[in-house]
Design a protein around this motif. Structure first.
Motif, mmCIF file in Angstrom:
data_model
loop_
_atom_site.group_PDB
_atom_site.id
_atom_site.type_symbol
_atom_site.label_atom_id
_atom_site.label_comp_id
_atom_site.label_asym_id
_atom_site.label_seq_id
_atom_site.Cartn_x
_atom_site.Cartn_y
_atom_site.Cartn_z
ATOM 1 N N ASP A 243 -37.534 0.600 -17.238
ATOM 2 C CA ASP A 243 -38.740 0.332 -18.017
ATOM 3 C C ASP A 243 -38.440 -0.065 -19.464
ATOM 4 O OD1 ASP A 243 -40.330 0.871 -15.844
ATOM 5 O OD2 ASP A 243 -40.680 2.970 -16.390
ATOM 6 N N SER A 244 -37.254 0.283 -19.946
ATOM 7 C CA SER A 244 -36.923 -0.017 -21.344
ATOM 8 C C SER A 244 -36.320 -1.402 -21.530
ATOM 9 C CB SER A 244 -35.948 1.039 -21.891
ATOM 10 O OG SER A 244 -34.678 0.944 -21.273
ATOM 11 N N GLY A 245 -35.866 -2.038 -20.456
ATOM 12 C CA GLY A 245 -35.269 -3.355 -20.568
ATOM 13 C C GLY A 245 -34.218 -3.598 -19.508
ATOM 14 N N ALA A 246 -33.437 -4.681 -19.691
ATOM 15 C CA ALA A 246 -32.400 -5.047 -18.725
ATOM 16 C C ALA A 246 -31.102 -5.341 -19.456
ATOM 17 C CB ALA A 246 -32.835 -6.264 -17.907
ATOM 18 N N ILE A 247 -29.987 -4.988 -18.813
ATOM 19 C CA ILE A 247 -28.664 -5.223 -19.379
ATOM 20 C C ILE A 247 -27.761 -5.804 -18.295
ATOM 21 C CG2 ILE A 247 -28.831 -3.423 -21.140
ATOM 22 C CD1 ILE A 247 -27.170 -1.617 -19.264
ATOM 23 N N ALA A 248 -26.671 -6.453 -18.728
ATOM 24 C CA ALA A 248 -25.731 -7.045 -17.781
ATOM 25 C C ALA A 248 -24.351 -7.120 -18.404
ATOM 26 C CB ALA A 248 -26.203 -8.444 -17.366
ATOM 27 N N ARG A 279 -35.825 -10.651 -17.903
ATOM 28 C CA ARG A 279 -36.071 -10.359 -16.483
ATOM 29 C C ARG A 279 -35.593 -11.492 -15.583
ATOM 30 N NH1 ARG A 279 -38.093 -7.072 -12.989
ATOM 31 N NH2 ARG A 279 -39.525 -7.648 -11.322
ATOM 32 N N ALA A 280 -35.800 -12.732 -16.000
ATOM 33 C CA ALA A 280 -35.352 -13.863 -15.190
ATOM 34 C C ALA A 280 -33.830 -13.859 -15.050
ATOM 35 C CB ALA A 280 -35.837 -15.173 -15.793
ATOM 36 N N GLY A 281 -33.147 -13.581 -16.153
ATOM 37 C CA GLY A 281 -31.694 -13.520 -16.103
ATOM 38 C C GLY A 281 -31.203 -12.395 -15.216
ATOM 39 N N PHE A 282 -31.901 -11.261 -15.295
ATOM 40 C CA PHE A 282 -31.536 -10.118 -14.456
ATOM 41 C C PHE A 282 -31.687 -10.459 -12.982
ATOM 42 C CE2 PHE A 282 -33.316 -6.530 -12.040
ATOM 43 C CZ PHE A 282 -32.222 -5.678 -12.028
#
Length: 416
Positions: A243-248, A279-282
């Motif tokens: 919920d806080s974001g996305a990482i990679a 989100r698209a990148g994730f």
């Protein structure tokens, strides 16, 4: 289409494919019982607030009604009805002696103090009265509830029983604290079940899971445990979203280190050993495995069109609809469905119920071993039905469960 409509659509599709007995089909098309309870709660500021809770009990031909209790703002009867139907299917698929039920209270637990949640829980439990019981209607944690909520339900229910029966009703709730009879192995059960299914899928696909890559949507107990157990096998975690974001990170993320960070910070956002992504990148991460494990983030058609994976292992219930399923199959993406993959909690809750009933306590290794054997058995059964009827694994698993229910009704008959 409502969530209940979607659940019944899947049921009708399976019923048609297997030729389900028409009388059994009529019975399973409706819930056995639905209850709505409006109840008052004294808030911390002295104000009296009215709450609304629902309980849907779908079917109990295989055993007591059983399922989760969720605390979610705006949850309604249609929501709990759909979830109760799905619990009937899940218990039947897994060969567990339970029927299906789900409860819900319209409340945002993050906006209530512990005292307010306790009073709301106890009042709702009291309002349900004889509609719950260790051999009739059993409750376990779901979205927004936890072992503390289960402990309050247990205490309230026991307080309504005669003194000499209070220690005989611990199995009215499952997923409770260990000191009150909770089962060992419950914390990691949901993640472990996903990995067991992926182990078996990889074996059939001749994929070395130790060389596989994966990414996860949702990093609560289910997602974090799945990530850690896969990493132990050598698989590499490429991206995470919560919920806080996305990482990679292309070289991989340490799930244990990320879990420690997320517990401390309340989310993965800002994790210094990976880069933020949108989100698209994730969703466009190229990997072998995608594990959606957030019940509040369904996998839509748009999401599915971005995926570049071999398999989707569903770590939460009811994440996809017919369109999404169809698109994934068209693109050659395999699906390990929620009926099989998101089953670890369900199985261990049954083991907890059984241990309480027998006054036993099993070690975590025994719980894990029993769960693995059960999951491998139902997975092979579903694969066999999929081959027999030339259908997908989701429909095959559901048919396996419906066959058990159909057999029970045909043997028992209909009273009177």
């Amino acid at each position: 289409m409502t969530s209940c409509d979607e659940a019944l659509r899947q049921f009708n599709q399976a019923a048609e494919r297997m030729g389900l007995d028409p009388d059994v089909r009529k019975i399973l098309s409706q819930t056995a019982c639905e209850i709505t309870v409006n109840f008052p709660v004294k808030m911390d500021d002295g104000e009296l607030r009215m709450f609304t809770g629902h309980l849907a009990q779908h079917n109990n031909v295989l055993g007591p009604f059983a399922g989760g209790l969720r605390y979610q703002e705006a949850v309604d009867r249609d929501d709990v009805r759909a979830l109760a139907i799905r619990m009937t299917w899940k218990h039947a698929v897994l060969g567990l002696p339970f029927g299906g039920a789900v409860g819900g209270v319209d409340v945002d637990p993050s906006r209530c103090s512990p005292g307010e949640l306790e009073r709301a829980t106890r009042r709702f439990t009291f309002g349900l009265g004889g509609n719950i019981g260790p051999e009739y209607g059993v409750i376990c944690p779901e979205l927004g509830t936890d072992e503390q909520i289960m402990a309050w339900i247990l205490d309230t229910y026991a307080s309504t029983m005669p003194p000499h029966e209070r220690n005989l009703c611990r199995h009215v709730v499952m997923g409770k604290p260990a000191t009150l009879g909770g089962s060992a192995g419950r914390e990691q059960a949901a993640g472990h079940a996903i990995v067991i299914m992926l182990d078996e899928w990889a074996r059939h696909e001749q994929l070395d899971l130790g060389q596989a890559t994966f990414f996860i949507q949702g990093f609560g107990a289910t997602g974090s445990w799945a990530a850690r157990l896969l990493a132990e096998r050598g698989a590499r975690l490429l991206a995470v979203e919560d919920d806080s974001g996305a990482i990679a990170h292309p070289d991989g993320i340490d799930p244990g280190d990320l879990d420690s960070y997320a517990r401390l910070r309340g989310g993965i956002d800002g994790y210094p050993k990976a880069s933020p992504t949108d989100r698209a990148g994730f969703l466009s991460t190229r990997a072998d495995i995608f594990i959606p494990a957030s019940p509040q983030k369904p996998l839509t058609r748009d999401c599915a069109s971005m995926l570049k994976v071999r398999v989707v292992a569903e770590g939460a219930d009811a994440l996809t609809d017919r369109e999404t399923d169809g698109l994934l199959r068209e693109r050659g993406v395999q699906i390990l469905p929620d009926l099989l993959c998101h089953s670890g909690d369900t199985i261990v809750h049954y083991y907890e119920w059984l241990q309480n009933r027998r006054s036993e306590r099993w070690e975590a290794e025994e719980v894990s071993s029993k769960m693995r054997r059960r999951l491998l058995s139902v997975y092979e059964e579903a694969r066999g039905i999929a081959a027999e009827l030339s259908t997908d694994l989701r429909l095959a698993a559901l048919i396996a469960g419906l066959r058990r229910i159909e057999t029970a009704y045909l043997k028992r008959g209909i009273f009177p």
